[in-house]
Design a protein around this motif. Sequence first.
Motif, PDB file in Angstrom:
ATOM      1  N   ILE A   1      51.321  52.782  38.499  1.00  0.00           N
ATOM      2  CA  ILE A   1      51.437  52.423  37.126  1.00  0.00           C
ATOM      3  C   ILE A   1      51.477  53.586  36.220  1.00  0.00           C
ATOM      4  N   ALA A   2      52.809  53.921  35.534  1.00  0.00           N
ATOM      5  CA  ALA A   2      52.876  54.866  34.586  1.00  0.00           C
ATOM      6  C   ALA A   2      52.571  56.264  35.377  1.00  0.00           C
ATOM      7  N   GLY A   3      53.000  56.234  36.644  1.00  0.00           N
ATOM      8  CA  GLY A   3      53.125  57.298  37.479  1.00  0.00           C
ATOM      9  C   GLY A   3      51.819  57.772  38.140  1.00  0.00           C
ATOM     10  N   LEU A   4      50.731  56.909  37.943  1.00  0.00           N
ATOM     11  CA  LEU A   4      49.355  57.027  38.394  1.00  0.00           C
ATOM     12  C   LEU A   4      49.188  56.123  39.606  1.00  0.00           C
ATOM     13  N   PRO A   5      48.874  56.769  40.696  1.00  0.00           N
ATOM     14  CA  PRO A   5      48.984  56.209  42.162  1.00  0.00           C
ATOM     15  C   PRO A   5      47.315  55.366  42.408  1.00  0.00           C
ATOM     16  N   MET A   6      47.506  54.450  43.059  1.00  0.00           N
ATOM     17  CA  MET A   6      46.270  53.798  43.766  1.00  0.00           C
ATOM     18  C   MET A   6      46.660  53.684  45.011  1.00  0.00           C
ATOM     19  N   SER A   7      45.719  54.253  46.080  1.00  0.00           N
ATOM     20  CA  SER A   7      45.683  54.163  47.336  1.00  0.00           C
ATOM     21  C   SER A   7      45.589  52.766  48.109  1.00  0.00           C
ATOM     22  N   GLN A   8      46.205  52.763  49.134  1.00  0.00           N
ATOM     23  CA  GLN A   8      46.275  50.983  49.728  1.00  0.00           C
ATOM     24  C   GLN A   8      44.768  50.745  50.091  1.00  0.00           C
ATOM     25  N   ALA A   9      44.002  51.783  50.506  1.00  0.00           N
ATOM     26  CA  ALA A   9      42.603  51.516  50.962  1.00  0.00           C
ATOM     27  C   ALA A   9      41.748  51.094  49.684  1.00  0.00           C
ATOM     28  N   LEU A  10      41.861  51.936  48.573  1.00  0.00           N
ATOM     29  CA  LEU A  10      41.185  51.365  47.421  1.00  0.00           C
ATOM     30  C   LEU A  10      41.601  50.007  46.957  1.00  0.00           C
ATOM     31  N   ALA A  11      43.047  49.677  47.167  1.00  0.00           N
ATOM     32  CA  ALA A  11      43.392  48.332  46.930  1.00  0.00           C
ATOM     33  C   ALA A  11      43.009  47.126  47.588  1.00  0.00           C
ATOM     34  N   ASP A  12      42.805  47.690  48.799  1.00  0.00           N
ATOM     35  CA  ASP A  12      42.299  46.774  49.761  1.00  0.00           C
ATOM     36  C   ASP A  12      40.627  46.234  49.474  1.00  0.00           C
ATOM     37  N   GLU A  13      40.037  47.187  49.141  1.00  0.00           N
ATOM     38  CA  GLU A  13      38.586  47.014  48.791  1.00  0.00           C
ATOM     39  C   GLU A  13      38.433  46.381  47.294  1.00  0.00           C
ATOM     40  N   LEU A  14      39.390  46.780  46.568  1.00  0.00           N
ATOM     41  CA  LEU A  14      39.435  45.864  45.119  1.00  0.00           C
ATOM     42  C   LEU A  14      39.812  44.515  45.318  1.00  0.00           C
ATOM     43  N   ARG A  15      40.565  44.086  46.082  1.00  0.00           N
ATOM     44  CA  ARG A  15      40.980  43.012  46.476  1.00  0.00           C
ATOM     45  C   ARG A  15      40.039  41.846  46.681  1.00  0.00           C
ATOM     46  N   ALA A  16      38.968  42.441  47.617  1.00  0.00           N
ATOM     47  CA  ALA A  16      37.708  41.757  48.119  1.00  0.00           C
ATOM     48  C   ALA A  16      36.732  41.568  46.919  1.00  0.00           C
ATOM     49  N   LEU A  17      36.803  42.555  46.023  1.00  0.00           N
ATOM     50  CA  LEU A  17      35.779  42.297  44.979  1.00  0.00           C
ATOM     51  C   LEU A  17      35.653  41.134  44.220  1.00  0.00           C
ATOM     52  N   ASP A  18      34.572  40.243  43.992  1.00  0.00           N
ATOM     53  CA  ASP A  18      34.475  39.093  43.467  1.00  0.00           C
ATOM     54  C   ASP A  18      33.098  39.077  42.899  1.00  0.00           C
ATOM     55  N   LEU A  19      33.359  39.321  41.463  1.00  0.00           N
ATOM     56  CA  LEU A  19      31.916  39.547  40.588  1.00  0.00           C
ATOM     57  C   LEU A  19      31.553  38.151  40.324  1.00  0.00           C
ATOM     58  N   THR A  20      32.298  37.084  40.577  1.00  0.00           N
ATOM     59  CA  THR A  20      31.735  35.449  40.190  1.00  0.00           C
ATOM     60  C   THR A  20      30.900  35.082  41.353  1.00  0.00           C
ATOM     61  N   ALA A  21      30.833  35.888  42.477  1.00  0.00           N
ATOM     62  CA  ALA A  21      29.680  35.233  43.420  1.00  0.00           C
ATOM     63  C   ALA A  21      28.718  36.380  43.796  1.00  0.00           C
ATOM     64  N   PRO A  22      27.876  36.972  42.962  1.00  0.00           N
ATOM     65  CA  PRO A  22      27.140  38.048  43.046  1.00  0.00           C
ATOM     66  C   PRO A  22      25.988  37.754  44.090  1.00  0.00           C
ATOM     67  N   ASP A  23      25.488  39.058  45.049  1.00  0.00           N
ATOM     68  CA  ASP A  23      24.338  38.711  45.702  1.00  0.00           C
ATOM     69  C   ASP A  23      23.147  38.752  44.791  1.00  0.00           C
ATOM     70  N   ASP A  24      23.062  39.566  43.814  1.00  0.00           N
ATOM     71  CA  ASP A  24      21.913  39.582  42.869  1.00  0.00           C
ATOM     72  C   ASP A  24      22.476  39.591  41.553  1.00  0.00           C
ATOM     73  N   MET A  25      21.453  39.357  40.582  1.00  0.00           N
ATOM     74  CA  MET A  25      21.872  39.568  39.086  1.00  0.00           C
ATOM     75  C   MET A  25      21.055  40.649  38.460  1.00  0.00           C
ATOM     76  N   PRO A  26      21.652  41.376  37.474  1.00  0.00           N
ATOM     77  CA  PRO A  26      20.984  42.368  36.987  1.00  0.00           C
ATOM     78  C   PRO A  26      19.437  41.891  36.126  1.00  0.00           C
ATOM     79  N   ALA A  27      18.633  42.760  36.128  1.00  0.00           N
ATOM     80  CA  ALA A  27      17.565  42.291  35.650  1.00  0.00           C
ATOM     81  C   ALA A  27      17.182  42.836  34.323  1.00  0.00           C
ATOM     82  N   CYS A  28      18.359  43.092  33.524  1.00  0.00           N
ATOM     83  CA  CYS A  28      18.165  43.440  32.082  1.00  0.00           C
ATOM     84  C   CYS A  28      19.267  42.647  31.195  1.00  0.00           C
ATOM     85  N   PRO A  29      18.879  42.865  29.978  1.00  0.00           N
ATOM     86  CA  PRO A  29      19.852  42.417  28.976  1.00  0.00           C
ATOM     87  C   PRO A  29      21.319  42.486  29.120  1.00  0.00           C
ATOM     88  N   VAL A  30      22.237  41.471  28.942  1.00  0.00           N
ATOM     89  CA  VAL A  30      23.738  41.852  29.279  1.00  0.00           C
ATOM     90  C   VAL A  30      24.355  41.250  27.941  1.00  0.00           C
TER      91      VAL A  30
END
Length: 594
Positions: free
Chosen positions: A172-201
Amino acid sequence: MTGLALAPRIPVAFAGTTGLLDMAGGDVGVVICEPWGYEAQCARRALRVLSDRLSALGCPVLRYDQPGSGDALAAGADIGGLAPFDAALAAACETLLSGTRATRLVLVGLGLGAALCLRHAVSHPQTVAGLVLLAPPAKGRVWLRELQARAVMIGEVTGSAPAPGPGEALRIAGLPMSQALADELRALDLTAPDDMPACPVLALAREGRAAEGALCEMLAAETGSEAGIMSGYDELMTDPTGSLVPEADFARVLSWVQRLLPQADAAPAGNGAATPPAARLAGPSFTETLCLFGPQEAMVGVWCAPARSDPQALPVMLLNAGGNPRAGWARGGVELARSLAASGIASFRFDIADIGDSRPLPDGPAVVHYHAGLPAQLSAAIDLCEAMGGGDRVVVAGNCGGAYLALNGALTDTRIAHVVAVNLQRFLWDPRDDVAEVLRFGHSSASEYGRKLFSAEKWKRVLAGKSDPLGILRSLAVRAWRQGERRLAPWLFGLAPFSRLYRQVHANLAALALRGVAIVLVFSEGDPGLAQLDTFFGEGWKRLAAYPNIEVAMIPDADHNLTPDAARLALREQVIGAALAEATSEAAGAQPAA
């Protein structure tokens, strides 16, 4: 920012990257975690503004470059997952806590930075006192699809379509993202967290993103905190030059953070630990030092020293193009500096005032581009170059607005021996032109605006209040009038405004020729700036013959920003040639041994 009490800053280095630590004296610090890639480029100035405002509350604040971005050591294509990002954030937190009196942290993340902050807060509940999440990507696969679509759009606008290389998922605009990073990001799902932060948000979603909004509401409900909409996101991410500070969103962030601070938290600035060592990063052929310089040390730059210096090479000053931070479009400034070092050539890349990391100067202009005070800032950078051992003669290279500063800076500073001006759009600024309007409309042709005026999509934006057709029509009318004036300029003997500007341009060029300043005008084929050569040198550029110190070089298959790798390689050869020009000419003039 008028009247804001700015904390002193210290450059820092950690985890293969660099950052700036605002040394306010409070015991609650803030780490700002920037987004990824192009978004970070757009948001750099705004996050610097936020950092200054947070430090004015009494918070020490640390901002840093993500791995593979900005001045960080690693190339973007070499980042193979989220682990380097997590490590950099952890190191940033430790750097702030060890370098200031702060004992607790508020993490502020934008885009991918928000996801990183959320992960860190969950795993480090003992030190994180609060979380500010701006436009957090709810699901990585959705975020990646948006990124790919935006890459195509930017490619269409710039004329340089994205072309991922081997092992890359996208560019994007000449900036590359590796396939390995994209694969890990594709699996990222913040809507199903294992734990919640213990601080104000405080969690602010982008408008119209249902999953993002739901995530923010969930985080607020689970932590008894606050959720809402980030209304200024789109204007923030327009492009690096047109990016606007999201004032309402930042006001909300500042108010929320202030509520977390103890009543007596505004200790004097600088009441922290010992000053850390110089912020340096080293590669195989270079050592880079992050520097503060200029009035009140408001400006920021990177001195790149070669491991093996060529004693005959002149150092190179690398200038901002538009609102792009010093790393350059597609990190072109970083790549060029490190390539120069491999050839034994030192360089200094820096942000002019109120661009990127550099703070505005006192009484500075609202729009800094093309301002008459810029040559003084260039001279301050050359002063630093001398102080670093670079000598008193330099090459200056810049694209677009940077080309303008390089050329006009050479008029006022006799230490500039050689200018490499890339895609120059103006030899001199016409004072009748509105800088903001030209920055907005200046690189598009009249026919392109005509197509936009009859575009259904364009009129949807007009009706939504997001576009200004009258501004475009006004710009077209002014262009038509000025075009006629330019054609007649050589024969009006200074009787019309542009005719006087025409004469001044030639007087300036004659002065540089008399001083022997070598000038290379580098253009992408078809760049709008080529019209300047027709205007000032006539058909076939015949009047260039009066200036033997000026050379014109063309780069084929390149956009205005020199996004393609081949275009940046061509520029590198031009800059290396300029830095070694005197040594080359001496060698050519030497007599062979008898």
